[in-house]
Design a protein around this motif. Sequence first.
Motif, short mmCIF file in Angstrom:
data_model
loop_
_atom_site.label_atom_id
_atom_site.label_comp_id
_atom_site.label_asym_id
_atom_site.label_seq_id
_atom_site.Cartn_x
_atom_site.Cartn_y
_atom_site.Cartn_z
N ILE A 223 0.80 -1.22 -0.12
CA ILE A 223 0.22 0.23 -0.02
C ILE A 223 0.97 0.99 0.02
O ILE A 223 1.61 1.47 0.89
CB ILE A 223 -0.87 0.11 1.45
CG1 ILE A 223 -1.78 -1.22 1.49
CG2 ILE A 223 -1.77 1.47 1.18
CD1 ILE A 223 -2.61 -1.35 0.43
N HIS A 249 -1.31 -1.44 -4.20
CA HIS A 249 -2.61 -0.60 -4.44
C HIS A 249 -1.87 0.73 -3.93
O HIS A 249 -1.30 0.93 -3.28
CB HIS A 249 -3.78 -0.64 -3.47
CG HIS A 249 -4.41 -2.05 -3.71
ND1 HIS A 249 -5.32 -2.27 -4.78
CD2 HIS A 249 -4.46 -2.91 -2.85
CE1 HIS A 249 -5.85 -3.17 -4.57
NE2 HIS A 249 -5.30 -3.90 -3.50
N TYR A 251 -2.89 4.84 -3.21
CA TYR A 251 -3.89 5.38 -2.64
C TYR A 251 -3.87 6.86 -3.38
O TYR A 251 -3.11 7.53 -2.90
CB TYR A 251 -4.06 5.32 -1.34
CG TYR A 251 -4.79 4.11 -0.53
CD1 TYR A 251 -4.70 2.96 -1.65
CD2 TYR A 251 -5.01 3.92 0.61
CE1 TYR A 251 -5.09 1.91 -1.07
CE2 TYR A 251 -5.41 2.66 1.14
CZ TYR A 251 -5.37 1.59 0.34
OH TYR A 251 -5.96 0.50 0.87
N PRO A 258 -1.13 6.34 4.05
CA PRO A 258 -2.23 6.22 3.27
C PRO A 258 -3.60 5.37 3.77
O PRO A 258 -4.53 5.69 3.77
CB PRO A 258 -1.82 5.29 1.99
CG PRO A 258 -0.56 4.63 2.52
CD PRO A 258 0.03 5.65 3.44
N HIS A 259 -3.03 4.33 5.05
CA HIS A 259 -4.15 3.73 5.34
C HIS A 259 -4.94 4.49 6.32
O HIS A 259 -5.90 4.09 6.81
CB HIS A 259 -3.35 2.37 6.29
CG HIS A 259 -2.19 2.83 7.30
ND1 HIS A 259 -1.29 3.78 6.86
CD2 HIS A 259 -2.07 2.48 8.60
CE1 HIS A 259 -0.51 4.15 8.03
NE2 HIS A 259 -1.18 3.26 9.21
N GLN A 262 -7.16 6.73 4.10
CA GLN A 262 -8.32 6.07 3.36
C GLN A 262 -8.65 4.75 3.93
O GLN A 262 -8.34 3.55 3.53
CB GLN A 262 -7.81 5.89 1.89
CG GLN A 262 -7.75 7.14 0.94
CD GLN A 262 -7.51 6.90 -0.34
OE1 GLN A 262 -7.93 5.88 -0.75
NE2 GLN A 262 -7.01 8.01 -0.97
N ARG A 265 -10.99 1.95 2.40
CA ARG A 265 -10.44 1.50 1.61
C ARG A 265 -9.50 0.36 2.03
O ARG A 265 -9.13 -0.66 1.60
CB ARG A 265 -9.67 2.16 0.62
CG ARG A 265 -9.06 1.69 -0.81
CD ARG A 265 -8.52 2.54 -1.62
NE ARG A 265 -7.80 1.76 -2.63
CZ ARG A 265 -7.34 2.39 -3.81
NH1 ARG A 265 -7.16 3.73 -3.74
NH2 ARG A 265 -6.74 1.68 -4.61
N ASP A 269 -9.21 -3.61 1.45
CA ASP A 269 -8.35 -4.37 0.67
C ASP A 269 -7.40 -5.30 1.39
O ASP A 269 -7.17 -6.28 0.88
CB ASP A 269 -7.03 -3.24 0.16
CG ASP A 269 -7.52 -2.20 -0.72
OD1 ASP A 269 -8.66 -2.56 -1.51
OD2 ASP A 269 -6.87 -1.29 -1.23
#
Length: 286
Positions: A223, A249, A251, A258-259, A262, A265, A269
Amino acid sequence: MQSFLADDREALHVAITGDGRPMVLLHGWTATHRDWKPFVSTFGASHRVFRWDARGHGGHPLATGQAPTVERMARDLENLMAHWDLQDAVVIGHSMGALTLWQYLRDFGTKRLSHVVFIDQSPRLLTDEHWSNGIYGDFDSERNASFVSDLEQDFAETVLRLVANGLNERGRRKYIENGTGMQMARERLRALDPAPLIACWKSLTAADYRQVLGRIDVPALLIYGEESNFYTSNTARWVRDAIPGAQMHVYDGVDHAPHLWQAERFLHDVLGFVGAECDESCAMCA
């Protein structure tokens, strides 16, 4: 919080939630187990979730004096998994946590693991004439030495500048504006004991896991933040191509975490990747 003793008798602190296949969450440098709080409820519906405060982190003074090097933290992770006899575990590492997981894979292999997730990290932080996929794309050993010197003079402000002076323009603006969030972050960092964290940083920047990636033999998910403070899309692609069969992925519009930006998501994921289902609270699965 529960605690267990590592094999050098250092007490390490762990929050444990949920039931099912074990999932271990490894936070970043200067962070704590609390960073994972947004995910505990959903992950805990299908997993027994372990969130530690890494050695030297979380406001827990070191009793043994053993510095939190990445090698020592990887051994701590093995100690944790042995203490609770974890098998078939999903391990997720963000930033320093990803480096700790790569060190763990080097030292202990994948016998206890089912899946691994790496969030916004490079296998080598420092750059040189042959490697441009580290911090900023141009953070070499000389620049790092200056950074360490600055950490020793003013730890909190130097950490904030590391983020602000990176590749994310919004991060730079937030630092300059110095709003309430920035001031709170500064106060949190000022409350930390800098010595073990500086020792930790020296260890992280001395590490090189490029040769480890090709030996990962369990499913891997990557990610990355499209607007990471530290890494370009070239870094993300290099890591993806180096790990056999890795899924990735990116983002859009978010930084080194990023976690967190988002979260829905991310939950979708990760749970899809490990073959679990989101609960009813996940907007992406509703």
